[in-house]
Design a protein around this motif. Structure first.
Motif, short mmCIF file in Angstrom:
data_model
loop_
_atom_site.label_atom_id
_atom_site.label_comp_id
_atom_site.label_asym_id
_atom_site.label_seq_id
_atom_site.Cartn_x
_atom_site.Cartn_y
_atom_site.Cartn_z
N ASN A 1 0.57 -1.09 -0.01
CA ASN A 1 0.07 -0.42 0.39
C ASN A 1 0.67 1.51 0.37
O ASN A 1 1.43 1.64 1.04
CB ASN A 1 -1.08 -0.03 1.48
CG ASN A 1 -1.50 1.13 0.92
OD1 ASN A 1 -1.72 2.42 0.19
ND2 ASN A 1 -2.62 1.37 1.93
N MET A 2 1.28 1.67 -1.55
CA MET A 2 2.18 2.54 -0.87
C MET A 2 1.36 3.90 -1.11
O MET A 2 2.55 5.22 -0.55
CB MET A 2 3.11 2.72 -2.44
CG MET A 2 3.52 1.53 -2.89
SD MET A 2 5.26 1.52 -1.18
CE MET A 2 4.90 0.44 -1.12
N THR A 3 0.57 3.98 -1.21
CA THR A 3 -0.43 5.27 -0.81
C THR A 3 -0.52 5.78 1.25
O THR A 3 0.52 6.68 1.25
CB THR A 3 -2.21 5.26 -1.32
OG1 THR A 3 -2.66 5.22 -2.32
CG2 THR A 3 -2.54 6.60 -0.66
N GLY A 4 -0.54 4.32 1.45
CA GLY A 4 -0.18 4.76 3.03
C GLY A 4 0.96 5.32 3.42
O GLY A 4 1.18 5.41 4.63
N ASN A 5 1.93 4.35 2.32
CA ASN A 5 4.18 4.76 2.86
C ASN A 5 4.53 6.19 3.11
O ASN A 5 4.95 6.28 3.91
CB ASN A 5 4.65 3.93 1.94
CG ASN A 5 5.56 2.69 2.46
OD1 ASN A 5 4.75 2.36 3.73
ND2 ASN A 5 6.69 2.40 1.78
N VAL A 6 3.37 6.31 1.39
CA VAL A 6 3.80 7.85 1.81
C VAL A 6 3.74 8.17 1.98
O VAL A 6 4.30 9.71 2.81
CB VAL A 6 3.31 8.99 0.07
CG1 VAL A 6 3.38 10.10 -0.10
CG2 VAL A 6 3.97 8.15 -1.50
N VAL A 7 2.46 8.40 3.43
CA VAL A 7 1.60 8.96 4.23
C VAL A 7 2.69 9.12 5.05
O VAL A 7 3.01 9.74 6.48
CB VAL A 7 -0.02 9.08 4.40
CG1 VAL A 7 -0.49 9.60 5.73
CG2 VAL A 7 -0.81 9.07 3.03
N PHE A 8 2.72 7.71 5.29
CA PHE A 8 3.79 7.66 6.66
C PHE A 8 5.14 7.75 6.57
O PHE A 8 5.60 9.00 7.94
CB PHE A 8 4.53 6.03 6.32
CG PHE A 8 2.83 5.10 7.47
CD1 PHE A 8 1.89 5.51 7.71
CD2 PHE A 8 2.70 3.28 7.38
CE1 PHE A 8 1.18 4.89 8.46
CE2 PHE A 8 1.62 3.23 7.89
CZ PHE A 8 0.95 3.62 8.82
N LEU A 9 5.86 8.34 5.48
CA LEU A 9 7.08 9.31 5.28
C LEU A 9 6.44 10.32 6.05
O LEU A 9 7.62 11.01 6.22
CB LEU A 9 7.33 8.52 3.71
CG LEU A 9 8.38 9.52 3.21
CD1 LEU A 9 9.99 9.33 4.69
CD2 LEU A 9 8.99 9.36 1.86
N GLY B 1 7.31 6.43 16.43
CA GLY B 1 6.80 5.42 15.59
C GLY B 1 7.01 4.31 14.79
O GLY B 1 6.68 3.97 14.04
N LEU B 2 7.89 5.60 13.62
CA LEU B 2 7.59 5.32 12.48
C LEU B 2 8.67 5.59 12.09
O LEU B 2 9.36 6.57 12.58
CB LEU B 2 6.94 6.72 11.60
CG LEU B 2 5.08 6.68 12.24
CD1 LEU B 2 4.14 7.19 11.21
CD2 LEU B 2 4.53 4.88 11.17
N SER B 3 9.55 4.96 10.92
CA SER B 3 10.88 5.39 10.14
C SER B 3 11.19 6.47 8.72
O SER B 3 10.01 5.42 8.01
CB SER B 3 11.68 3.41 10.83
OG SER B 3 12.74 3.11 9.84
N VAL B 4 11.41 6.36 8.89
CA VAL B 4 11.96 7.24 7.56
C VAL B 4 12.48 5.97 6.95
O VAL B 4 12.50 5.79 4.91
CB VAL B 4 13.20 8.56 7.13
CG1 VAL B 4 12.70 8.96 6.33
CG2 VAL B 4 11.73 10.22 7.93
N ALA B 5 13.43 5.49 7.28
CA ALA B 5 14.58 4.17 6.38
C ALA B 5 13.44 3.57 6.45
O ALA B 5 13.46 2.73 4.68
CB ALA B 5 15.55 4.00 7.63
N ALA B 6 13.02 3.23 7.04
CA ALA B 6 11.61 2.10 6.36
C ALA B 6 10.95 2.28 5.33
O ALA B 6 10.68 2.13 4.14
CB ALA B 6 11.01 0.99 7.07
N ALA B 7 10.13 3.87 5.89
CA ALA B 7 9.30 3.46 4.66
C ALA B 7 10.25 3.91 3.03
O ALA B 7 9.11 3.59 1.48
CB ALA B 7 8.66 5.35 4.68
N VAL B 8 11.51 5.33 3.46
CA VAL B 8 11.98 5.09 1.89
C VAL B 8 12.12 3.63 0.91
O VAL B 8 11.98 3.50 0.17
CB VAL B 8 13.03 6.12 2.37
CG1 VAL B 8 14.59 6.04 0.88
CG2 VAL B 8 12.45 7.88 2.28
N VAL B 9 12.90 2.98 1.89
CA VAL B 9 13.58 1.32 1.40
C VAL B 9 12.48 0.92 0.60
O VAL B 9 12.55 0.41 -0.36
CB VAL B 9 14.14 0.77 2.51
CG1 VAL B 9 14.53 -0.84 2.10
CG2 VAL B 9 15.78 1.46 3.34
N SER B 10 11.21 0.87 1.30
CA SER B 10 9.97 0.48 0.72
C SER B 10 9.29 0.63 -0.42
O SER B 10 9.18 0.34 -1.11
CB SER B 10 9.06 0.07 2.12
OG SER B 10 7.43 -0.08 1.71
#
Length: 245
Positions: free
Chosen positions: A52-60, A69-78
């Motif tokens: 779900n890249m929509t959620g990932n962009v929001v998380f970033l 509780g959120l990781s910039v690195a994890a979101a970018v790598v994903s």
């Protein structure tokens, strides 16, 4: 209600001569796989999505703003892994565009190899999700989901993107009789939503009561079954294997 039931039956057991053949039920299986894998990524890999890249962009965006509780690195790598997978899926789609059965079979076989890599990584780590294991899983699963998304798009079966439900849900409401629409494919849309829900539910339950590796193994089995089934059913190049008009 009759139209909903008829469309549901045609999605699960397509009639002979249907232009998409067995693709709808096979893509529903991949939608279940998406729910399973996003359950793994969000619940076991630290609040990140790999499908779900929509959620990932929001998380970033949240992570860059300092949300806990959120990781910039994890979101970018994903995101990067998903894009790389989508690029690979696009190349496969171009190369095998003339035969949708082989395209689906080859892609799901590669996905199965990637998910097998995650099974090995978790087994070697004895189920402990350390930082190296976490990023290994994010990369491999992101690649697999990017490929799946690109190929589902190339297959061109309406309302079965396998990873995105926003437009499907919008169609259910906006095209319904209550909105003055003709309600095309209501059964297929409902089944798509239910398939994603089922995958997420089963994934969450397995994480609560079993091992992480069991979810990955289940996803692996579903991918192998899809690949073999697509290969066998497309032998002889029946009409549904041709690209959609």
């Amino acid at each position: 209600m009759r139209k909903l039931l008829t469309d549901t039956a045609w999605t699960l057991v397509p009639p002979r001569g249907d232009r998409h053949g067995p693709l709808p039920p096979l893509l529903l299986v991949l939608t279940v796989v998406t729910g399973l894998i996003d359950a793994v990524s969000y619940l076991a890999l630290g609040r990140v999505f790999v499908a779900n890249m929509t959620g990932n962009v929001v998380f970033l965006g949240f992570a860059l703003a300092g949300a806990p509780g959120l990781s910039v690195a994890a979101a970018v790598v994903s995101l990067l892994s998903f894009l790389a997978g989508a690029l690979a899926g696009g190349r496969f789609g171009t190369r095998l565009a003339a035969h949708r059965g082989r395209l689906l079979s080859a892609t799901t076989a590669l996905q199965a190899l990637l998910v097998a890599g995650t099974v090995i990584a978790v087994a070697v780590a004895h189920g402990e999700v350390s930082s190296p294991v976490r990023y290994t899983l994010i990369v491999l699963l992101g690649l697999a989901m990017g490929m799946q998304n690109a190929v589902a798009r190339r297959l061109g079966v309406p309302d079965l993107t396998t990873t995105v439900l926003t437009l499907t849900l919008t169609g259910l409401a906006a095209d319904s009789p209550l909105a003055g629409g003709a309600a095309p494919r209501p059964g297929r849309r409902v089944l798509s939503v239910l398939a994603m829900f089922l995958g997420a539910l089963v994934g969450a339950l397995l994480l609560a009561h079993a091992e992480l590796v069991h979810i990955l193994l289940l996803a692996l089995v579903l991918l192998v079954v899809t690949s073999v089934t697509a290969w066998r059913l497309s032998a002889g190049a029946p009409a549904w294997t041709r690209p959609p008009a």
